[in-house]
Design a protein around this motif. Structure first.
Motif, PDB file in Angstrom:
ATOM      1  N   GLY A 124      54.517 -17.196   6.943  1.00  0.00           N
ATOM      2  CA  GLY A 124      55.234 -15.943   7.175  1.00  0.00           C
ATOM      3  C   GLY A 124      56.143 -15.605   6.014  1.00  0.00           C
ATOM      4  O   GLY A 124      56.182 -14.465   5.528  1.00  0.00           O
ATOM      5  N   HIS A 125      56.851 -16.617   5.546  1.00  0.00           N
ATOM      6  CA  HIS A 125      57.745 -16.418   4.410  1.00  0.00           C
ATOM      7  C   HIS A 125      56.941 -16.045   3.166  1.00  0.00           C
ATOM      8  O   HIS A 125      57.370 -15.227   2.348  1.00  0.00           O
ATOM      9  CB  HIS A 125      58.557 -17.704   4.186  1.00  0.00           C
ATOM     10  N   THR A 126      55.759 -16.638   3.024  1.00  0.00           N
ATOM     11  CA  THR A 126      54.888 -16.311   1.892  1.00  0.00           C
ATOM     12  C   THR A 126      54.471 -14.836   1.938  1.00  0.00           C
ATOM     13  O   THR A 126      54.484 -14.133   0.922  1.00  0.00           O
ATOM     14  CB  THR A 126      53.628 -17.199   1.915  1.00  0.00           C
ATOM     15  N   ALA A 127      54.104 -14.381   3.131  1.00  0.00           N
ATOM     16  CA  ALA A 127      53.718 -12.970   3.280  1.00  0.00           C
ATOM     17  C   ALA A 127      54.883 -12.062   2.900  1.00  0.00           C
ATOM     18  O   ALA A 127      54.721 -11.064   2.186  1.00  0.00           O
ATOM     19  CB  ALA A 127      53.282 -12.701   4.721  1.00  0.00           C
ATOM     20  N   TYR A 128      56.059 -12.434   3.365  1.00  0.00           N
ATOM     21  CA  TYR A 128      57.264 -11.638   3.101  1.00  0.00           C
ATOM     22  C   TYR A 128      57.581 -11.580   1.605  1.00  0.00           C
ATOM     23  O   TYR A 128      57.793 -10.514   1.031  1.00  0.00           O
ATOM     24  CB  TYR A 128      58.427 -12.255   3.885  1.00  0.00           C
ATOM     25  N   ILE A 129      57.608 -12.750   0.976  1.00  0.00           N
ATOM     26  CA  ILE A 129      57.921 -12.809  -0.460  1.00  0.00           C
ATOM     27  C   ILE A 129      56.836 -12.103  -1.268  1.00  0.00           C
ATOM     28  O   ILE A 129      57.123 -11.315  -2.180  1.00  0.00           O
ATOM     29  CB  ILE A 129      58.057 -14.281  -0.919  1.00  0.00           C
ATOM     30  N   GLY A 130      55.575 -12.397  -0.955  1.00  0.00           N
ATOM     31  CA  GLY A 130      54.479 -11.803  -1.719  1.00  0.00           C
ATOM     32  C   GLY A 130      54.494 -10.289  -1.647  1.00  0.00           C
ATOM     33  O   GLY A 130      54.325  -9.604  -2.661  1.00  0.00           O
ATOM     34  N   PHE A 131      54.733  -9.774  -0.457  1.00  0.00           N
ATOM     35  CA  PHE A 131      54.695  -8.323  -0.302  1.00  0.00           C
ATOM     36  C   PHE A 131      55.969  -7.673  -0.814  1.00  0.00           C
ATOM     37  O   PHE A 131      55.932  -6.803  -1.686  1.00  0.00           O
ATOM     38  CB  PHE A 131      54.454  -7.973   1.173  1.00  0.00           C
ATOM     39  N   TYR A 132      57.108  -8.111  -0.308  1.00  0.00           N
ATOM     40  CA  TYR A 132      58.350  -7.412  -0.646  1.00  0.00           C
ATOM     41  C   TYR A 132      58.913  -7.795  -2.019  1.00  0.00           C
ATOM     42  O   TYR A 132      59.287  -6.928  -2.803  1.00  0.00           O
ATOM     43  CB  TYR A 132      59.417  -7.655   0.435  1.00  0.00           C
ATOM     44  N   GLU A 133      58.974  -9.085  -2.296  1.00  0.00           N
ATOM     45  CA  GLU A 133      59.636  -9.505  -3.541  1.00  0.00           C
ATOM     46  C   GLU A 133      58.737  -9.325  -4.757  1.00  0.00           C
ATOM     47  O   GLU A 133      59.186  -8.900  -5.810  1.00  0.00           O
ATOM     48  CB  GLU A 133      60.078 -10.974  -3.438  1.00  0.00           C
ATOM     49  N   ILE A 134      57.462  -9.691  -4.614  1.00  0.00           N
ATOM     50  CA  ILE A 134      56.576  -9.646  -5.787  1.00  0.00           C
ATOM     51  C   ILE A 134      56.037  -8.233  -6.007  1.00  0.00           C
ATOM     52  O   ILE A 134      55.919  -7.785  -7.142  1.00  0.00           O
ATOM     53  CB  ILE A 134      55.400 -10.639  -5.640  1.00  0.00           C
ATOM     54  N   CYS A 135      55.692  -7.537  -4.940  1.00  0.00           N
ATOM     55  CA  CYS A 135      54.982  -6.254  -5.109  1.00  0.00           C
ATOM     56  C   CYS A 135      55.875  -5.011  -5.083  1.00  0.00           C
ATOM     57  O   CYS A 135      55.396  -3.925  -5.420  1.00  0.00           O
ATOM     58  CB  CYS A 135      53.899  -6.112  -4.047  1.00  0.00           C
ATOM     59  N   SER A 136      57.134  -5.145  -4.690  1.00  0.00           N
ATOM     60  CA  SER A 136      58.036  -3.977  -4.619  1.00  0.00           C
ATOM     61  C   SER A 136      57.313  -2.759  -4.035  1.00  0.00           C
ATOM     62  O   SER A 136      57.143  -1.734  -4.700  1.00  0.00           O
ATOM     63  CB  SER A 136      58.564  -3.625  -6.015  1.00  0.00           C
ATOM     64  N   PRO A 137      56.885  -2.860  -2.774  1.00  0.00           N
ATOM     65  CA  PRO A 137      56.063  -1.794  -2.201  1.00  0.00           C
ATOM     66  C   PRO A 137      56.858  -0.539  -1.866  1.00  0.00           C
ATOM     67  O   PRO A 137      58.068  -0.611  -1.635  1.00  0.00           O
ATOM     68  CB  PRO A 137      55.538  -2.436  -0.916  1.00  0.00           C
ATOM     69  N   GLU A 138      56.178   0.568  -1.832  1.00  0.00           N
ATOM     70  CA  GLU A 138      56.798   1.817  -1.410  1.00  0.00           C
ATOM     71  C   GLU A 138      55.950   2.476  -0.334  1.00  0.00           C
ATOM     72  O   GLU A 138      54.729   2.304  -0.307  1.00  0.00           O
ATOM     73  CB  GLU A 138      56.960   2.764  -2.601  1.00  0.00           C
ATOM     74  N   LYS A 139      56.616   3.213   0.513  1.00  0.00           N
ATOM     75  CA  LYS A 139      55.954   3.964   1.578  1.00  0.00           C
ATOM     76  C   LYS A 139      54.818   4.804   0.988  1.00  0.00           C
ATOM     77  O   LYS A 139      54.978   5.436  -0.057  1.00  0.00           O
ATOM     78  CB  LYS A 139      56.987   4.878   2.259  1.00  0.00           C
ATOM     79  N   GLY A 140      53.692   4.809   1.675  1.00  0.00           N
ATOM     80  CA  GLY A 140      52.578   5.645   1.239  1.00  0.00           C
ATOM     81  C   GLY A 140      51.632   4.986   0.251  1.00  0.00           C
ATOM     82  O   GLY A 140      50.599   5.558  -0.091  1.00  0.00           O
ATOM     83  N   GLU A 141      51.967   3.796  -0.205  1.00  0.00           N
ATOM     84  CA  GLU A 141      51.084   3.145  -1.181  1.00  0.00           C
ATOM     85  C   GLU A 141      49.849   2.552  -0.491  1.00  0.00           C
ATOM     86  O   GLU A 141      49.836   2.297   0.713  1.00  0.00           O
ATOM     87  CB  GLU A 141      51.851   2.082  -1.967  1.00  0.00           C
ATOM     88  N   TYR A 142      48.818   2.355  -1.311  1.00  0.00           N
ATOM     89  CA  TYR A 142      47.545   1.821  -0.829  1.00  0.00           C
ATOM     90  C   TYR A 142      47.519   0.309  -1.034  1.00  0.00           C
ATOM     91  O   TYR A 142      47.621  -0.168  -2.162  1.00  0.00           O
ATOM     92  CB  TYR A 142      46.381   2.471  -1.581  1.00  0.00           C
TER      93      TYR A 142
END
Lengths: 283, 283
Positions: free
Chosen positions: A76-94
């Motif tokens: 779970g922590h890996t998913a969180y770090i990978g998505f939020y910390e590494i990818c800096s996602p924004e609303k609407g992205e693919y």
């Protein structure tokens, strides 16, 4: 002895893995008898733990304890770090997630949906594809085993391209993804399960020049480097989401330590549906 | 017609490239007759330039004008962005540069030395290796054409591993570098010249799993995205360094537009030593 004449010698050692355990005896004042913990333990009924690094006390025992091997623990922590910390996602992205029904993938997809991204996952069976679409709320999902041309498949699912890719498999999937990334895309490399057990490395990744033409950042990470963010992830993010029913989690439970080897081997051919857990002892 | 029976049809177009030019006529008030500029021009004696995007007026005409095709222009800015912006280098780090005698490579190496890094470059001839060590001040240099095992070679030059790699070539060099990167390493992908003209992609990169185990960030970039930093690079960094003699720069000058095709083709077999320049017209 294999056919090239080399001899491999294995020294028996206890296999380690992430587990949940109850302390039966302790000389460390921070971990008392009766405390529940999660962290690296042995594939055994009783483990002697000498280092408390990466060992966490379980505070929310009202959630299923097995969740601490998955959604509330390292994956779970890996998913969180990978998505939020590494990818800096924004609303609407693919967002594209491979091995999407696994412990990490199912969470990345749900985090991305909660943020307002368009999310497609890949998995290796019809059942898993259904799970992604119907249980985890992915916008769409594909069975990579049924796609002869992954590049063409991704172009169907992402006619506008991919902003964020959570890489869990490597190999020909990565090559196809590179061709479909958008400018300024981010690839978080969590793992490359297709590459772990190759006697010889496979044909290799051929489309890395896309990193330049599309200005892509591709970053490997290990969650151990982000332990400082674990309490925030647990208390502020994932426990509330699970308790509010905003995140779903699927486990594939094998019972008995004697079934652990088959469960492990099954991961590499995708037999598991959801996080593979082995119950060694129940309270 | 090639041997597989396909017919390729080429529509003649003017080749574009970075050039230095003097304006002979202009309807744009920002660019007046007599102004010197650098930017994308045609391989021709007179060019009609319709867009001023990426067109820069030359203010420091006391330095050789050809330098604006290299150290003071796009390649110099690429070296600056790749090293400083993408790699966030620190004093004492181990830096490896491929295609190190080229326009970008020679500068990256010198920037890294000025910062106090340990720098090794690779190039394709003894002359270039000598140039790296004796003229550009690299700590060491290797001739990749003489190394059958690039992994073993890099282990000799970097027994402690590589923190930063400026990638200009791709292919088997990248695979060897991945095996020798240190934890938290950074790879700035400027280009992959070994991959540009392949009829079929080569064998591919096989060691990308190192991105995970070593938490490596690999990032492609195009200098066009960093034009806002160009004035700072030019006035604050590179012009002072060149004028103070703290940075050396080597060009390989071909004379006459008729020699441009051979000069271009020569790049792909490494015939040039230093930045390849073609003098079309002198003032």
């Amino acid at each position: 002895m294999n056919c090239t004449g080399k001899i491999k010698v294995f020294t028996p050692q206890t296999i380690t893995g992430y587990g949940v355990a109850k302390i039966v005896d302790s000389s460390n004042p921070d971990f008392k008898k009766g405390d529940l913990i999660w962290g690296l333990t042995g594939w055994e009924e009783y483990s002697l733990i000498k280092s408390t690094q990466g060992l966490f006390k379980i505070q929310n025992a009202d959630l299923p304890l097995s969740y601490y091997t998955g959604i509330l623990g390292m994956p779970g922590h890996t998913a969180y770090i990978g998505f939020y910390e590494i990818c800096s996602p924004e609303k609407g992205e693919y967002v594209f997630v491979s091995a999407a029904s696994g412990a990490v993938g199912q969470l990345v997809g749900q985090f991305a949906k909660l943020l307002g991204c368009y999310v497609v996952g890949s998995a290796g069976s019809k059942d898993k594809v259904d799970l992604l679409k119907n249980k985890f709320g992915f916008d769409d999902a594909l069975n990579y085993k049924e796609e002869r041309n992954l590049d063409a498949a991704l172009k169907r699912y992402f006619p506008n391209g991919i902003d964020i890719y959570l890489e869990n498999v490597g190999g020909r999937m990565l090559d196809a993804v590179l061709l479909n990334m958008r400018v300024n895309g981010r690839i978080a490399v969590c793992g490359m399960i297709s590459q772990y057990n190759l006697e010889h490395p496979d044909e290799g990744t051929r489309n890395l020049l896309c990193l330049v033409t599309k200005r892509i950042r591709m970053e490997g990470f290990l969650v151990f480097d982000y332990y400082n963010l674990y309490p925030k992830f647990l208390e502020m993010v994932v426990v509330p989401l699970v308790k509010q029913g905003k995140i779903t989690y699927v486990e594939d439970v094998a019972k008995g330590l004697e079934n652990a080897p088959n469960a492990l081997v099954g991961l590499f051919s995708g037999c598991n549906v959801g996080k593979q857990v082995v119950v060694v002892a129940s309270e």
